[in-house]
Enzyme design. Structure first.
Site, mmCIF file in Angstrom:
data_model
loop_
_atom_site.group_PDB
_atom_site.id
_atom_site.type_symbol
_atom_site.label_atom_id
_atom_site.label_comp_id
_atom_site.label_asym_id
_atom_site.label_seq_id
_atom_site.Cartn_x
_atom_site.Cartn_y
_atom_site.Cartn_z
ATOM 1 N N GLU A 503 0.820 -1.214 0.000
ATOM 2 C CA GLU A 503 0.000 0.000 0.000
ATOM 3 C C GLU A 503 0.852 1.262 0.000
ATOM 4 O O GLU A 503 0.603 2.209 0.749
ATOM 5 C CB GLU A 503 -0.952 -0.003 1.203
ATOM 6 N N GLU A 596 -4.567 -8.863 0.527
ATOM 7 C CA GLU A 596 -5.098 -8.479 1.841
ATOM 8 C C GLU A 596 -6.611 -8.415 1.703
ATOM 9 O O GLU A 596 -7.140 -7.615 0.935
ATOM 10 C CB GLU A 596 -4.527 -7.125 2.281
#
Length: 920
Positions: A503, A596
């Protein structure tokens, strides 16, 4: 066999430690000049000047002496830093061999300086676990270097130190490494005095607000002293690949890097022999690997020895000349007939081999290293997902942070093994090391247990997430850190992917992120062409440049679609629609996975009313959450604002069968990042709580991930004084296809699982004390059953251990569960008694816990309140001479309750320390 001249000594004991008071910190020793930070709220940056910090770092403190440590990992010599000829102008007192450190704390390494607490009740510290991990600390110990070691090369290997480490020997700065998660080596040879006194001093400097979770502090992984001849296999110097694998044979290619630290040229012969490592039975009743099995859950360190009398293959001797101060490489191959392949259970077996590489000069053995590896074929296919040895394996993975609950960041093999055992019981077959390189012993465990690993290196690149995170040194250290991780971990068969980032902020850029990713992928492919790369993206979309740079597309939460953040009252607006299909359209030939997923929220044993009608609901006060108690309902229907419940993810993956699988956020609760309540100490997203007690969600995953195992699990508990006559929904997680529910013997109806449904609900049940029973069916036949009963008044305690014996080595642990029971032996799910644990015999109570994210009682405290009827005690046996057997007697007591006692045997063990070097 002739003993190897290589020694690898575990520097576990003999350490003295001191934290430095903030007003006594010598900032001239900093690698980076930390700024004065303003006030900040959790999850928000303050008005610091991190970019200026990064700019100023080049002219600061110890950086000119530390930075050259990266040179060995930089491909371009023009980027090499030159170490100043002189020592730093600052001479710290703590590095002075003459300093009297007798009043310093004696510690054992691995050591986490912050985990003992106390917790910080006030202030914006929830993100980092409410434990004061930041600050400066020193470790000192003497090294025993006999005069016979003169002429040998002696190195210090540090598996992980948090963080910005500088190492001093006999008052001289040797070097260091900034990144707290990587392993690294320093050459101590020029600074040692064989036969004399040698004082090792290590300084660590943990910045404040440097992480989004609990990083720990100190020498929190193992430290080793490695002694070799001047001509030896280099650090992480063996590279083993298996380019051709079939049931009939496997080709093993072995590259060996050599170094000559001496002043004379040397000609050596290099050979490698390959042995089969005796296997152990995998989980879920998979057949045992060849060889004598090791009992699952045996004491740490009791592993079957490798039988070296009959190698299964060997390379032809290669002769190579290595000049003084020079390096050389050899490449050889061998063929294993009818290889035993490494693969994940239950359909495959984690077979392993050991490559023993020997350097000889004539008849003299100069060096010998051992490299465990596995023979397997890993493929990613855009349509099929992951193929292991030709078999499609659905990734049923979890993300885990590196802390071990009440033990903190200090790595402990048995604690990590226990976590993996629990996850395998649930059906997990994969682990993502979110978001950093793990302890090397964790990968030893995943190799042995057959667990697939996504090995990840960075949480940030140039763009910051917190004021003082890795972005400050990314420019200087990204290449060294990535190459170091890959060189250390590339021989582990469990590692199937390299993760280059999580991220990262560069997702939001046009080209910058793609350029950085391209460089990192190039580095990874240079170091290991046999594995693919990925990066986890929670923002980048298919039309953006970043996804095109990686080999496998990893999507965080976007696969199911992300809600509007924040979710406004009465709405559930979609900010990002489901993206799996769109990525597939843009990249039809690129494998895709959920790197995720979920991020569901719950607190074990806590059920809140009313119960939501749907699933994947945002947790709000009075709607799945209670702001007064900071609890989230265990009905498993709620998630973070950007996440989903498990069932929504299951449905999404069924809808997009080309997706290789998922890594759930998270397997275990972890210290820090306690969304949605930052007044707490630990997270709410785990399938298993911080103490290792499964939440209800555990059985939801087991029913889905292990459909062949009969599973039926009822929720909630059935002890609700004051709810008589009120609607109290009953839900069932089952691997059956239908079930019938009974309340006090009266049927509530038989219901069948519908397509896209993963639980059965009886939302109209009215509470009446007594018994709730479910009978699950599969294909019309009885499949599994579960019963919950109303508990009476708490009457006594029960105590159970994960194992009935542990090794008498001073390291091994027993995990004991205390439960509050009524007079009939029914667990009281609402009990919150204050429990007191005592240990008699040659052992120590290390820590206690209960899984309550709001419990701010220090972990070492022997008193712990039961939470939802349970509490945990962690006990360690003392090391005894020769590993002699003994016994521990653990007692748990509470006012008004009958106490319980349990005996745990201390088993004899055989140490293996110093027996050789495992090539890391």
């Amino acid at each position: 066999m002739t003993p190897t001249p290589r020694e690898r000594l575990h520097l576990e004991t003999g350490w003295r430690f001191r934290r430095v008071a903030p007003d006594q910190v010598d900032r001239a020793l900093d690698y980076v000049p930390w700024p004065e930070l303003g006030e900040a709220q959790d999850g928000k940056d303050a008005d610091a000047r991190p970019e200026q910090v990064r700019h100023d770092a080049a002219e600061t403190g110890l950086r000119p002496w530390i930075q050259p440590g990266a040179n060995a990992f930089l491909r371009d010599p023009a980027q090499h830093a030159q170490r100043p000829d002189q020592q730093p102008p600052v001479a710290p007192d703590a590095a002075d061999p003459a300093l009297d450190d007798s009043d310093w704390q004696q510690v054992v390494v691995p050591h986490d300086w912050a985990i003992a607490g106390p917790f910080l009740v006030d202030g914006p510290h929830g993100g980092m676990g409410r434990l004061e991990s930041w600050g400066v600390g020193w470790y000192r110990r003497e090294l025993e270097i006999p005069v016979e070691d003169a002429g040998r090369s002696i190195h210090l290997d540090i598996d992980g130190a948090m963080s910005y480490t500088s190492v001093w020997l006999n008052g001289s700065l040797v070097g260091g490494w900034p990144y707290g998660y990587n392993s690294w080596r320093l050459d101590l040879t020029p600074h040692l005095v064989p036969g004399g006194r040698n004082l090792l001093a290590i300084r660590l400097d943990n910045p404040p607000r440097s992480a989004r979770w609990y990083p720990g502090g100190g020498l929190y992984r193992n430290v080793w002293l490695v002694k070799t001849s001047p001509v030896a296999v280099a650090h992480w110097g063996t590279t083993i690949t298996t380019p051709e694998v079939s049931a009939e044979s496997a080709v093993v290619e072995i590259e060996v890097a050599l170094e000559n630290a001496g002043s004379d040229p040397v000609t050596v012969q290099v050979t490698t022999e390959i042995f089969k490592i005796p296997g152990s039975p995998a989980e879920h009743d998979a057949p045992a690997a060849d060889g004598d099995p090791v009992e699952h859950g045996a004491p740490v360190g009791q592993r079957a020895p490798v039988e070296r009398s009959a190698p299964v293959a060997r390379t032809e001797p290669l002769t190579v000349a290595v000049g003084p101060g020079a390096a050389a490489r050899t490449t050889a191959s061998a063929r294993i007939e009818a290889p035993s392949l490494w693969g994940p259970p239950p359909t495959q077996h984690p077979h392993r081999y050991l490559a023993v590489t020997t350097l000889r000069r004539g008849e003299e053995i100069l060096d010998q290293v051992e490299t465990p590896f596995g023979v397997r074929r890993i493929e990613f296919d855009a349509d099929e997902g992951l193929l292991v040895n030709g078999e499609k394996i659905r990734i049923q993975g979890v993300n885990n942070h590196h802390d071990l609950g009440a033990l903190g960041a200090a790595f402990h093999e048995r604690a990590a093994e226990r976590q993996l055992e629990i996850l395998q019981e649930m059906g997990a077959n994969a682990l993502r090391t979110a978001h950093n390189p793990p302890a090397p012993e964790l990968l030893d465990l995943t190799d042995r247990m057959g667990i697939l690993v996504l090995d990840e290196v960075f949480d940030s690149w140039y763009a910051r997430k917190t004021d003082l995170d890795f972005h400050l040194i990314f420019e200087d250290w990204h290449e060294a850190d990535l190459r170091a991780m890959i060189r250390r971990d590339r021989h582990h068969p469990s590692v199937i992917l390299w993760g280059i980032g999580n991220e990262v902020g560069e997702q939001y850029t046009d080209q910058e992120g793609a350029l950085v990713a391209r460089r990192l992928v190039e580095i990874a492919h240079e170091e290991d062409p046999s594995r693919l790369t990925t990066t986890a993206m929670n923002y980048a979309k298919p039309h953006m440049p970043l996804p095109a740079e990686v080999d496998v597309i990893g999507i965080n939460y976007q696969g199911e679609g992300i809600r509007q953040e924040p979710v406004f009252e009465g709405t559930d607006r979609i900010r990002t629609p489901p993206q799996y299909g769109r990525f597939r359209e843009a990249f039809p030939d690129t494998p895709i996975m959920g790197s995720e997923t979920s991020s569901a929220l719950s607190t074990r044993g806590t059920y809140l009313f009313p119960v939501a009608d749907g699933q994947s609901n945002p947790a709000r006060d009075g709607a799945g959450a209670d702001h007064a108690t900071c609890m989230v309902s265990a009905y498993e229907l709620h998630a973070v604002d950007f996440g989903s419940t498990a069932e929504k993810v299951f449905a999404s993956l069924e809808h997009y069968p080309f997706v290789a699988g998922e890594f759930v956020w998270t397997g275990f609760d972890y210290l820090g990042e306690p969304t949605p309540y930052y007044s707490a100490r630990s997270s709410y997203t785990g399938i298993v709580d911080l103490a290792g007690f499964p939440k209800d969600r555990f059985w939801l995953y087991r029913a889905h991930w292990r459909p062949e195992v009969p599973t039926a699990h009822l929720l909630p508990h059935w002890t609700w004084p004051g709810r008589e006559g009120e609607v109290t929904p009953v839900h069932v997680f089952t691997s059956g296809d239908e079930a019938e529910l009974f309340v006090n013997g009266v049927s509530q109806g038989r219901r069948a699982m519908q397509p896209g449904q993963f639980r059965l609900r009886w939302d109209e049940v009215v509470y009446a004390p007594g018994e709730v029973r479910v009978q699950a069916y599969r294909d019309g036949a009885p499949w599994a059953e579960d019963v919950v009963r109303t508990a009476g008044a708490p009457a006594r305690l029960a105590l159970a251990a994960d194992r009935d014996h542990i090794a008498a080595d001073g390291r091994d642990l027993a995990f004991l569960t205390a439960r509050v029971l009524d007079a009939d032996g029914i667990e009281v799910p609402t009990a919150g008694h204050l429990l007191h644990f005592t240990v008699e015999g040659p052992g120590t109570l290390v820590a206690t816990d209960n899984g309550d994210p709001t419990d701010l009682n220090a972990f070492p405290c022997p008193q712990r309140r039961a939470f939802s009827g349970k509490a945990l005690a962690i006990v360690r046996g003392e090391a005894s001479e020769g590993g002699a057997e003994g016994e521990l007697r653990i007692t748990v007591s509470a006012a008004g309750l009958e106490s319980a006692q349990l005996r745990v045997a201390l088993a004899a063990f055989e140490g293996t320390e110093g027996a050789g070097d495992i090539a890391g």
